[in-house]
Design a protein around this motif. Structure first.
Motif, mmCIF file in Angstrom:
data_model
loop_
_atom_site.group_PDB
_atom_site.id
_atom_site.type_symbol
_atom_site.label_atom_id
_atom_site.label_comp_id
_atom_site.label_asym_id
_atom_site.label_seq_id
_atom_site.Cartn_x
_atom_site.Cartn_y
_atom_site.Cartn_z
ATOM 1 N N MET A 1 0.944 -1.168 0.055
ATOM 2 C CA MET A 1 0.026 0.032 0.088
ATOM 3 C C MET A 1 0.907 1.114 -0.053
ATOM 4 S SD MET A 1 -2.917 0.982 2.749
ATOM 5 C CE MET A 1 -4.510 1.785 2.312
ATOM 6 N N ALA A 2 0.650 2.270 -0.839
ATOM 7 C CA ALA A 2 1.150 3.300 -1.131
ATOM 8 C C ALA A 2 1.146 4.372 0.351
ATOM 9 C CB ALA A 2 1.085 4.278 -2.280
ATOM 10 N N GLU A 3 2.319 4.945 0.796
ATOM 11 C CA GLU A 3 2.208 5.733 1.770
ATOM 12 C C GLU A 3 1.457 6.989 1.271
ATOM 13 O OE1 GLU A 3 5.436 7.878 4.816
ATOM 14 O OE2 GLU A 3 5.891 5.707 4.192
ATOM 15 N N ALA A 4 0.503 7.570 2.429
ATOM 16 C CA ALA A 4 -0.247 8.946 2.056
ATOM 17 C C ALA A 4 0.923 10.053 2.234
ATOM 18 C CB ALA A 4 -1.289 9.029 3.017
ATOM 19 N N PRO A 5 0.683 10.994 1.443
ATOM 20 C CA PRO A 5 1.511 12.158 1.437
ATOM 21 C C PRO A 5 1.421 12.830 2.712
ATOM 22 C CG PRO A 5 -0.217 12.588 0.049
ATOM 23 C CD PRO A 5 -0.350 11.269 0.445
ATOM 24 N N PRO A 6 2.225 13.510 3.478
ATOM 25 C CA PRO A 6 1.969 14.322 4.379
ATOM 26 C C PRO A 6 0.990 15.542 4.421
ATOM 27 C CG PRO A 6 3.922 14.976 3.730
ATOM 28 C CD PRO A 6 3.426 13.683 2.845
ATOM 29 N N PRO A 7 0.119 15.682 5.436
ATOM 30 C CA PRO A 7 -0.756 16.751 5.392
ATOM 31 C C PRO A 7 -0.337 18.174 5.112
ATOM 32 C CG PRO A 7 -0.435 15.961 7.580
ATOM 33 C CD PRO A 7 0.226 15.267 6.754
ATOM 34 N N GLU A 8 -1.046 18.793 4.426
ATOM 35 C CA GLU A 8 -0.289 20.210 4.116
ATOM 36 C C GLU A 8 -0.453 21.139 5.388
ATOM 37 O OE1 GLU A 8 -1.066 22.134 0.018
ATOM 38 O OE2 GLU A 8 -2.783 22.991 1.329
ATOM 39 N N PRO A 9 0.751 21.958 5.489
ATOM 40 C CA PRO A 9 0.830 22.799 6.722
ATOM 41 C C PRO A 9 -0.190 23.729 6.803
ATOM 42 C CG PRO A 9 2.478 23.102 5.009
ATOM 43 C CD PRO A 9 1.784 21.939 4.558
ATOM 44 N N THR A 10 -0.511 24.194 8.089
ATOM 45 C CA THR A 10 -1.737 25.170 8.057
ATOM 46 C C THR A 10 -0.616 26.601 7.702
ATOM 47 O OG1 THR A 10 -1.139 25.594 10.446
ATOM 48 C CG2 THR A 10 -2.878 24.108 9.652
ATOM 49 N N GLY A 11 -1.312 27.529 7.621
ATOM 50 C CA GLY A 11 -0.474 28.935 7.523
ATOM 51 C C GLY A 11 0.175 29.360 8.900
#
Length: 121
Positions: A1-11
């Protein structure tokens, strides 16, 4: 299973990370810690910095989520704080900034409809 990309940072997270990396000493610390985890005294000797100043920089890097510290007890019973780089990836694009701005916790500057007396002069 492919690793999910890290969540986008908040401002706020992005500002904290960029602020922490905007100092050449902190960039050197991160670079040194990419080689191996290290304890404060050894890291201070390696990069040629006093421990109090190093602690200040490490605290900022840790608050930004760029390094992780852990307290360990050596065989002689002495406590030593080790630091290592936390995994991070920021792809800086104009679109990232546009999305991050919408999540900033700092309020937007107020726009005035009429100029002040000083501005009207």
């Amino acid at each position: 299973m492919a690793e999910a990309p890290p969540p986008e940072p908040t401002g706020d997270e992005l500002l904290k990370a960029l602020g922490a990396l905007s100092n050449p000493h902190r960039m050197r610390i991160v670079a040194a810690l990419t080689k191996r985890r290290n304890y404060v005294s050894a890291l201070a000797r390696e990069i040629g910095m006093g421990r109090p100043l190093l602690h200040m920089h490490l605290k900022l890097l840790e608050a930004a989520g760029l390094v992780v510290g852990s307290l360990e007890v050596a065989e002689d019973g002495k406590s030593m704080k080790y630091f290592e780089v936390a995994p991070f990836l920021y792809e800086l694009t104009p679109q990232l900034f546009a999305r991050a701005v919408r999540t900033l916790s700092e309020p937007r500057p107020k726009e005035t409809a009429e100029p002040t007396k000083e501005e009207a002069k």
